[in-house]
Scaffold this active site. Structure first.
Site, mmCIF file in Angstrom:
data_model
loop_
_atom_site.group_PDB
_atom_site.id
_atom_site.type_symbol
_atom_site.label_atom_id
_atom_site.label_comp_id
_atom_site.label_asym_id
_atom_site.label_seq_id
_atom_site.Cartn_x
_atom_site.Cartn_y
_atom_site.Cartn_z
ATOM 1 N N LYS A 13 0.831 -1.216 0.000
ATOM 2 C CA LYS A 13 0.000 0.000 0.000
ATOM 3 C C LYS A 13 0.862 1.261 0.000
ATOM 4 O O LYS A 13 0.644 2.175 -0.778
ATOM 5 C CB LYS A 13 -0.904 0.046 1.250
ATOM 6 C CG LYS A 13 -1.867 -1.098 1.376
ATOM 7 C CD LYS A 13 -2.720 -0.964 2.626
ATOM 8 C CE LYS A 13 -1.955 -1.012 3.942
ATOM 9 N NZ LYS A 13 -1.289 -2.287 4.229
ATOM 10 N N ARG A 88 -9.649 1.272 8.255
ATOM 11 C CA ARG A 88 -9.214 -0.078 8.549
ATOM 12 C C ARG A 88 -10.290 -0.886 9.248
ATOM 13 O O ARG A 88 -10.095 -2.057 9.549
ATOM 14 C CB ARG A 88 -8.017 0.008 9.480
ATOM 15 C CG ARG A 88 -6.784 -0.593 8.919
ATOM 16 C CD ARG A 88 -5.739 -0.448 9.991
ATOM 17 N NE ARG A 88 -4.579 -1.175 9.674
ATOM 18 C CZ ARG A 88 -3.512 -0.651 9.088
ATOM 19 N NH1 ARG A 88 -3.501 0.592 8.704
ATOM 20 N NH2 ARG A 88 -2.461 -1.405 8.885
ATOM 21 N N ARG A 127 11.770 -6.142 4.763
ATOM 22 C CA ARG A 127 11.536 -4.695 4.689
ATOM 23 C C ARG A 127 12.474 -3.953 5.639
ATOM 24 O O ARG A 127 12.727 -4.379 6.745
ATOM 25 C CB ARG A 127 10.097 -4.361 5.063
ATOM 26 C CG ARG A 127 9.908 -2.840 5.140
ATOM 27 C CD ARG A 127 8.494 -2.411 5.102
ATOM 28 N NE ARG A 127 7.727 -2.926 6.213
ATOM 29 C CZ ARG A 127 6.426 -2.691 6.363
ATOM 30 N NH1 ARG A 127 5.774 -2.009 5.452
ATOM 31 N NH2 ARG A 127 5.786 -3.179 7.391
ATOM 32 N N ARG A 160 11.230 -2.582 11.202
ATOM 33 C CA ARG A 160 10.197 -1.968 12.035
ATOM 34 C C ARG A 160 9.871 -2.877 13.211
ATOM 35 O O ARG A 160 9.870 -4.099 13.062
ATOM 36 C CB ARG A 160 8.931 -1.772 11.185
ATOM 37 C CG ARG A 160 8.571 -0.319 10.987
ATOM 38 C CD ARG A 160 7.534 -0.147 9.905
ATOM 39 N NE ARG A 160 6.247 -0.761 10.220
ATOM 40 C CZ ARG A 160 5.179 -0.665 9.419
ATOM 41 N NH1 ARG A 160 5.262 0.005 8.291
ATOM 42 N NH2 ARG A 160 4.048 -1.240 9.746
ATOM 43 N N ARG A 171 -0.822 -9.331 13.012
ATOM 44 C CA ARG A 171 -1.382 -8.261 12.167
ATOM 45 C C ARG A 171 -2.211 -8.837 11.029
ATOM 46 O O ARG A 171 -3.235 -8.271 10.646
ATOM 47 C CB ARG A 171 -0.257 -7.390 11.597
ATOM 48 C CG ARG A 171 0.328 -6.440 12.632
ATOM 49 C CD ARG A 171 1.692 -5.925 12.240
ATOM 50 N NE ARG A 171 1.704 -5.133 11.043
ATOM 51 C CZ ARG A 171 2.786 -4.926 10.298
ATOM 52 N NH1 ARG A 171 3.939 -5.474 10.620
ATOM 53 N NH2 ARG A 171 2.710 -4.170 9.228
HETATM 54 P P1 AP5 Z 1 4.925 -1.643 1.871
HETATM 55 O O1 AP5 Z 1 4.628 -0.774 0.696
HETATM 56 O O2 AP5 Z 1 5.715 -1.083 2.988
HETATM 57 O O3 AP5 Z 1 3.564 -2.335 2.382
HETATM 58 P P2 AP5 Z 1 2.341 -1.748 3.184
HETATM 59 O O4 AP5 Z 1 1.119 -2.363 2.601
HETATM 60 O O5 AP5 Z 1 2.411 -0.273 3.280
HETATM 61 O O6 AP5 Z 1 2.639 -2.441 4.580
HETATM 62 P P3 AP5 Z 1 2.545 -1.882 6.056
HETATM 63 O O7 AP5 Z 1 3.253 -2.876 6.945
HETATM 64 O O8 AP5 Z 1 2.989 -0.464 6.118
HETATM 65 O O9 AP5 Z 1 1.042 -2.010 6.308
HETATM 66 P P4 AP5 Z 1 0.333 -2.047 7.621
HETATM 67 O O10 AP5 Z 1 -1.027 -1.874 7.122
HETATM 68 O O11 AP5 Z 1 0.552 -3.226 8.453
HETATM 69 O O12 AP5 Z 1 1.062 -0.890 8.469
HETATM 70 P P5 AP5 Z 1 0.704 0.611 8.766
HETATM 71 O O13 AP5 Z 1 1.934 1.393 8.828
HETATM 72 O O14 AP5 Z 1 -0.415 1.077 7.903
HETATM 73 O O15 AP5 Z 1 5.653 -2.952 1.305
HETATM 74 C C1 AP5 Z 1 6.100 -3.975 2.193
HETATM 75 C C2 AP5 Z 1 7.481 -4.489 1.752
HETATM 76 O O16 AP5 Z 1 7.350 -5.189 0.519
HETATM 77 C C3 AP5 Z 1 8.497 -3.375 1.497
HETATM 78 O O17 AP5 Z 1 9.767 -3.806 1.896
HETATM 79 C C4 AP5 Z 1 8.437 -3.161 -0.017
HETATM 80 O O18 AP5 Z 1 9.668 -2.674 -0.529
HETATM 81 C C5 AP5 Z 1 8.110 -4.563 -0.519
HETATM 82 N N1 AP5 Z 1 7.238 -4.561 -1.694
HETATM 83 C C6 AP5 Z 1 6.191 -3.717 -1.975
HETATM 84 N N2 AP5 Z 1 5.616 -4.028 -3.157
HETATM 85 C C7 AP5 Z 1 6.303 -5.116 -3.624
HETATM 86 C C8 AP5 Z 1 6.185 -5.926 -4.818
HETATM 87 N N3 AP5 Z 1 5.231 -5.696 -5.739
HETATM 88 N N4 AP5 Z 1 7.052 -6.959 -4.961
HETATM 89 C C9 AP5 Z 1 8.021 -7.198 -4.007
HETATM 90 N N5 AP5 Z 1 8.194 -6.465 -2.878
HETATM 91 C C10 AP5 Z 1 7.347 -5.454 -2.690
HETATM 92 O O19 AP5 Z 1 0.103 0.468 10.256
HETATM 93 C C11 AP5 Z 1 0.921 0.062 11.323
HETATM 94 C C12 AP5 Z 1 0.111 -0.038 12.587
HETATM 95 O O20 AP5 Z 1 -0.443 1.258 12.900
HETATM 96 C C13 AP5 Z 1 -1.113 -0.964 12.519
HETATM 97 O O21 AP5 Z 1 -0.778 -2.300 12.800
HETATM 98 C C14 AP5 Z 1 -2.009 -0.333 13.598
HETATM 99 O O22 AP5 Z 1 -1.592 -0.706 14.885
HETATM 100 C C15 AP5 Z 1 -1.747 1.150 13.438
HETATM 101 N N6 AP5 Z 1 -2.703 1.797 12.508
HETATM 102 C C16 AP5 Z 1 -2.417 2.427 11.328
HETATM 103 N N7 AP5 Z 1 -3.515 2.902 10.742
HETATM 104 C C17 AP5 Z 1 -4.557 2.579 11.570
HETATM 105 C C18 AP5 Z 1 -5.961 2.770 11.509
HETATM 106 N N8 AP5 Z 1 -6.545 3.390 10.467
HETATM 107 N N9 AP5 Z 1 -6.721 2.287 12.522
HETATM 108 C C19 AP5 Z 1 -6.154 1.660 13.574
HETATM 109 N N10 AP5 Z 1 -4.839 1.434 13.694
HETATM 110 C C20 AP5 Z 1 -4.030 1.886 12.703
HETATM 111 MG MG MG Z 2 2.747 1.088 4.878
#
Ligand code: AP5
Ligand code: MG
Length: 214
Positions: A13, A88, A127, A160, A171
């Protein structure tokens, strides 16, 4: 253009949202990045969020909704924005719809980046995130020029806290239970688009551009 990025943790994402924001010149709003910045700065919000994030749990809706609604009402969002990691939960989606409807607006696209669970666990271990600017790398798929150092700002790259395998599993469970129902929600709203997130990053982006238009 108002876009929501949906997908499991690690689906890509953030990677795609950054590309969308650059191409269409709209802000990239990541709730995860906002929380991580608050944790780094030691704010009250950061302290509260960290206890949930470290366990792989969602931060409570009431700590997220107002924050995002305030953000999308800022001047730089007038031409649209890309939301990454929000909504979410169904209550978050309903609160967003309600806030937009009050201004006669609605979301245009919900893009689901589809990646099966077995690919996710493998991806997350590789990552690396920059402690300085938050840029994201992958040891295999998006390696930095110099090991352990951010190409953009020169700061250190780290795993992370929530990317440890046991937290990733947690997660993923939370995603299936609380976030996946949004696929149905946005299908019913008529704005869901699905892209295959298992192909190369550039190919995922090409599929997204073919949906959003040049
Ligand atoms: P990346 O692009 O980093 O993936 P992502 O989908 O952004 O993954 P996140 O871990 O950031 O998602 P998340 O939803 O768990 O975390 P968030 O920060 O939102 O890609 C992942 C890896 O793969 C990278 O190394 C990249 O280089 C590689 N990659 C990407 N595309 C690729 C491809 N096509 N092929 C190969 N490799 C690839 O949230 C974190 C925490 O915050 C949550 O757990 C929660 O506690 C809290 N939180 C955030 N938002 C909310 C909300 N709205 N409500 C409640 N809690 C929330
Ligand atoms: Mg992310």
């Amino acid at each position: 253009m108002k876009i929501i990025m949906l997908g499991a943790p690690g689906a890509g994402k953030g990677t795609q949202a950054k590309k969308i924001a650059a191409k269409y010149e709209i802000p990239h709003i990541s709730t995860g990045d906002i929380f991580r910045a608050n944790i780094k700065n030691g704010t009250e919000l950061g302290k509260k969020a960290k206890t949930y994030m470290d366990q792989g749990l969602l931060v409570p809706d009431e700590l997220v909704v107002d924050l995002v609604v305030d953000r999308v009402n800022q001047e730089d969002c007038s031409r649209g924005y890309v939301l990454d990691g929000f909504p979410r939960t169904i209550p978050q989606a309903e609160a967003l719809d309600k806030a937009l409807a009050a201004q006669g607006q609605k979301m245009d696209y919900a893009i689901d980046v589809d990646v099966p669970d077995q690919n996710i666990v493998q991806r997350m271990g590789g990552r690396r995130a920059c402690v300085g600017c938050g840029a994201t790398y992958h040891l295999v798929y998006a390696a930095p020029k110099k090991e352990g150092i951010c190409d953009t700002c020169g700061a250190e790259l780290i795993l992370r806290d929530d990317d440890k395998p046991e937290t990733v599993e947690k997660r993923l469970g939370v995603y299936h239970e609380q976030t996946q129902p949004l696929i149905d929600y946005y299908t019913k709203a008529g704005i869901l688009k699905t892209v295959d997130g298992t192909v190369a990053m550039e190919d995922v982006f090409e599929a997204i551009v073919s949906i959003l238009g040049e």
